[in-house]
Design a protein around this motif. Sequence first.
Motif, PDB file in Angstrom:
ATOM      1  N   MET A   1       0.848  -1.210   0.000  1.00 18.96           N
ATOM      2  CA  MET A   1       0.000   0.000   0.000  1.00 18.96           C
ATOM      3  C   MET A   1       0.878   1.253   0.000  1.00 18.96           C
ATOM      4  N   LEU A   2       0.434   2.258  -0.706  1.00 18.49           N
ATOM      5  CA  LEU A   2       1.268   3.449  -0.887  1.00 18.49           C
ATOM      6  C   LEU A   2       0.802   4.571   0.030  1.00 18.49           C
ATOM      7  N   PHE A   3       1.676   5.016   0.904  1.00 18.03           N
ATOM      8  CA  PHE A   3       1.344   6.170   1.735  1.00 18.03           C
ATOM      9  C   PHE A   3       2.338   7.289   1.493  1.00 18.03           C
ATOM     10  N   GLU A   4       1.809   8.488   1.377  1.00 24.56           N
ATOM     11  CA  GLU A   4       2.691   9.623   1.106  1.00 24.56           C
ATOM     12  C   GLU A   4       2.911  10.446   2.371  1.00 24.56           C
ATOM     13  N   ALA A   5       3.587   9.838   3.347  1.00 22.86           N
ATOM     14  CA  ALA A   5       3.853  10.564   4.595  1.00 22.86           C
ATOM     15  C   ALA A   5       4.856  11.683   4.337  1.00 22.86           C
ATOM     16  N   LEU A   6       4.515  12.886   4.753  1.00 24.93           N
ATOM     17  CA  LEU A   6       5.405  14.024   4.542  1.00 24.93           C
ATOM     18  C   LEU A   6       6.028  14.451   5.863  1.00 24.93           C
ATOM     19  N   PRO A   7       7.295  14.897   5.830  1.00 27.93           N
ATOM     20  CA  PRO A   7       7.951  15.343   7.059  1.00 27.93           C
ATOM     21  C   PRO A   7       7.243  16.564   7.654  1.00 27.93           C
ATOM     22  N   GLU A   8       7.262  16.655   8.965  1.00 31.31           N
ATOM     23  CA  GLU A   8       6.670  17.822   9.643  1.00 31.31           C
ATOM     24  C   GLU A   8       7.618  19.015   9.510  1.00 31.31           C
ATOM     25  N   ILE A   9       7.024  20.215   9.455  1.00 32.10           N
ATOM     26  CA  ILE A   9       7.828  21.432   9.365  1.00 32.10           C
ATOM     27  C   ILE A   9       7.393  22.375  10.483  1.00 32.10           C
TER      28      ILE A   9
ATOM     29  N   GLU B  72      -0.313  18.535  -7.391  1.00 30.49           N
ATOM     30  CA  GLU B  72      -0.522  17.213  -7.987  1.00 30.49           C
ATOM     31  C   GLU B  72      -1.523  16.411  -7.143  1.00 30.49           C
ATOM     32  N   PRO B  73      -2.267  15.517  -7.809  1.00 28.56           N
ATOM     33  CA  PRO B  73      -3.149  14.624  -7.053  1.00 28.56           C
ATOM     34  C   PRO B  73      -2.347  13.824  -6.014  1.00 28.56           C
ATOM     35  N   VAL B  74      -2.950  13.527  -4.886  1.00 24.18           N
ATOM     36  CA  VAL B  74      -2.338  12.688  -3.859  1.00 24.18           C
ATOM     37  C   VAL B  74      -3.170  11.413  -3.809  1.00 24.18           C
ATOM     38  N   ASN B  75      -2.507  10.267  -3.813  1.00 23.87           N
ATOM     39  CA  ASN B  75      -3.216   8.983  -3.909  1.00 23.87           C
ATOM     40  C   ASN B  75      -4.156   8.994  -5.131  1.00 23.87           C
ATOM     41  N   PHE B  76      -3.678   9.566  -6.209  1.00 21.44           N
ATOM     42  CA  PHE B  76      -4.449   9.691  -7.460  1.00 21.44           C
ATOM     43  C   PHE B  76      -5.727  10.511  -7.274  1.00 21.44           C
ATOM     44  N   SER B  77      -5.791  11.290  -6.209  1.00 22.25           N
ATOM     45  CA  SER B  77      -7.038  11.988  -5.903  1.00 22.25           C
ATOM     46  C   SER B  77      -6.824  13.487  -5.756  1.00 22.25           C
ATOM     47  N   ARG B  78      -7.712  14.247  -6.335  1.00 15.25           N
ATOM     48  CA  ARG B  78      -7.771  15.694  -6.138  1.00 15.25           C
ATOM     49  C   ARG B  78      -9.234  16.083  -6.244  1.00 15.25           C
ATOM     50  N   PRO B  79      -9.917  16.384  -5.182  1.00 14.21           N
ATOM     51  CA  PRO B  79      -9.383  16.616  -3.834  1.00 14.21           C
ATOM     52  C   PRO B  79      -8.913  15.324  -3.151  1.00 14.21           C
ATOM     53  N   SER B  80      -7.927  15.491  -2.270  1.00  9.96           N
ATOM     54  CA  SER B  80      -7.449  14.368  -1.487  1.00  9.96           C
ATOM     55  C   SER B  80      -7.869  14.558  -0.029  1.00  9.96           C
ATOM     56  N   ILE B  81      -8.361  13.467   0.564  1.00 11.69           N
ATOM     57  CA  ILE B  81      -8.799  13.501   1.965  1.00 11.69           C
ATOM     58  C   ILE B  81      -7.582  13.700   2.872  1.00 11.69           C
ATOM     59  N   ASP B  82      -6.460  13.048   2.530  1.00 14.50           N
ATOM     60  CA  ASP B  82      -5.239  13.221   3.316  1.00 14.50           C
ATOM     61  C   ASP B  82      -4.836  14.694   3.392  1.00 14.50           C
ATOM     62  N   LEU B 100     -14.303   8.689   8.369  1.00 10.68           N
ATOM     63  CA  LEU B 100     -13.886   8.172   7.065  1.00 10.68           C
ATOM     64  C   LEU B 100     -14.847   7.080   6.631  1.00 10.68           C
ATOM     65  N   LEU B 101     -15.362   7.239   5.416  1.00 12.43           N
ATOM     66  CA  LEU B 101     -16.330   6.263   4.921  1.00 12.43           C
ATOM     67  C   LEU B 101     -15.780   5.469   3.740  1.00 12.43           C
ATOM     68  N   SER B 102     -16.678   4.736   3.135  1.00 11.48           N
ATOM     69  CA  SER B 102     -16.372   3.866   1.999  1.00 11.48           C
ATOM     70  C   SER B 102     -15.523   4.545   0.924  1.00 11.48           C
ATOM     71  N   GLY B 103     -14.613   3.797   0.306  1.00 13.39           N
ATOM     72  CA  GLY B 103     -13.817   4.373  -0.767  1.00 13.39           C
ATOM     73  C   GLY B 103     -12.910   3.347  -1.404  1.00 13.39           C
ATOM     74  N   ALA B 104     -12.468   3.661  -2.626  1.00 15.08           N
ATOM     75  CA  ALA B 104     -11.802   2.649  -3.437  1.00 15.08           C
ATOM     76  C   ALA B 104     -10.278   2.695  -3.358  1.00 15.08           C
ATOM     77  N   ASN B 105      -9.706   3.665  -2.620  1.00 16.75           N
ATOM     78  CA  ASN B 105      -8.249   3.633  -2.450  1.00 16.75           C
ATOM     79  C   ASN B 105      -7.882   4.011  -1.025  1.00 16.75           C
ATOM     80  N   CYS B 106      -6.576   4.171  -0.754  1.00 15.35           N
ATOM     81  CA  CYS B 106      -6.145   4.342   0.633  1.00 15.35           C
ATOM     82  C   CYS B 106      -6.097   5.812   1.045  1.00 15.35           C
ATOM     83  N   ASP B 107      -6.573   6.724   0.188  1.00 18.38           N
ATOM     84  CA  ASP B 107      -6.584   8.136   0.553  1.00 18.38           C
ATOM     85  C   ASP B 107      -7.375   8.316   1.850  1.00 18.38           C
ATOM     86  N   GLY B 108      -6.885   9.158   2.729  1.00 13.21           N
ATOM     87  CA  GLY B 108      -7.586   9.417   3.982  1.00 13.21           C
ATOM     88  C   GLY B 108      -7.004   8.658   5.158  1.00 13.21           C
TER      89      GLY B 108
END
Lengths: 277, 166
Positions: A1-9, B72-82, B100-108
Amino acid sequence: MLFEALPEISEKELEHFFQIMLTKYGEDFRGYAPASLKRRLGTVLKRYGLPNMQTLNQRLLTQPEYYERFISEITVSTTELFRDPSAWVALKNQLVPLFASFPQVHIWHVGCSTGEEVLSVAILLQEMGLYDRTQIYATDIDRSALEQAQKATYPLRHRELYEKNLKAVLPNVPFSKYAWEEQGNLVFSPSLLRGVRFLRHNVVTESTFGKFEIILCRNLLIYLTPSLQDQVVTKLIRALQAGGIFMIGTKESLFWCQAAQQLIPLNEVERIYQKKP
Amino acid sequence: MPYKENVAIVLCLHRLRNIRMNMAEAIGKVQRWHILEPDDKTLITGGKVYIAPADYHLLVEREGYFSLSVDEPVNFSRPSIDVLLESIVQARWARAGAALLSGANCDGALGMLKMHQAGYFTAVQLPTDAEIPTMPEAALALFKPTCQFSANELVQVCLRALSLYT
């Protein structure tokens, strides 16, 4: 699984960054909207494998040659041909009635990035029969984006979207009239840029140059705080001729800007305004 | 959800780009909630439901307004929940909660984790109840939220979050 954790600033590191940019490079980042600036800085750290903001600050302080690359990373270059087609249709509908009688039309494209929207304007003007009376100044803070803009060459994967957008704005114009595939890239006709001058310019810190009949500034203001938005918009409206057109991004707003009182909406939904005569 | 004049709800949904506005219009007015897509730098006020505009990231600022971005999109998403949730943590708002509710990728998932670590109320839909369990599962793999819920309990979950702050 891909997570884009970003460093805190931290605030302190950010403050240090502002100081370096201001005193060493004359760039003022203090008025950038903090949430997205922090996120972008975090992205830069991650991309370069830098452990923290302190390291980036140190690098900016001691390696000036790193600066241009950094600016390119920190500025957002998301753009496309005729992004928000309905906004371009609205602009198209205004161009001829307003400017058909003008001997010359000066256009300033602020924050043109990699140039897709410069090409959009150029295609509109060409199709409206106004191009040869027009001088377009396209400016951006990012030199490498400007270089790409001058080449008018883009990844082929954008073709489908750009073609769809063009069709939405100018249904009778075949895409192949202005763009084609060349060595695996999407290349736009160089003649579209014959009236365009690309210039490196920072609208936040530098003064304006001349007067314009049309100023486009789309999705640049969103990166600024309300007070800096006010300053920049004031500056741009001053550079706009009476009766001239001011176009911003469709989700951008002018409600923090005093100077917006000098504008009347031509199309409120598409954020196209006219400076009062 | 009963109307609360001092509460703002922010919805971040993955949806198709280039389809503008229709979400807020489709939902229209529910009870007295005013539903809208915020513009950049819109002040966040109570009694409103804000829907993240298509093809922009939605962020909150400490001073209490929204910022939009076309990063850029995050987790292929824009808007991104993260992106939204991380901005809440960065803004250090005193009172906030997230579901956080149902969704098809790991965003959030990561944003929820950060909310949780910062001490905010977090609720995740039960994967068995979700139409697409990927998103809640991704969050639950990272941390144990304040509570888990099924969709028909969402209102109670929101009221429970509010009760923590009153």
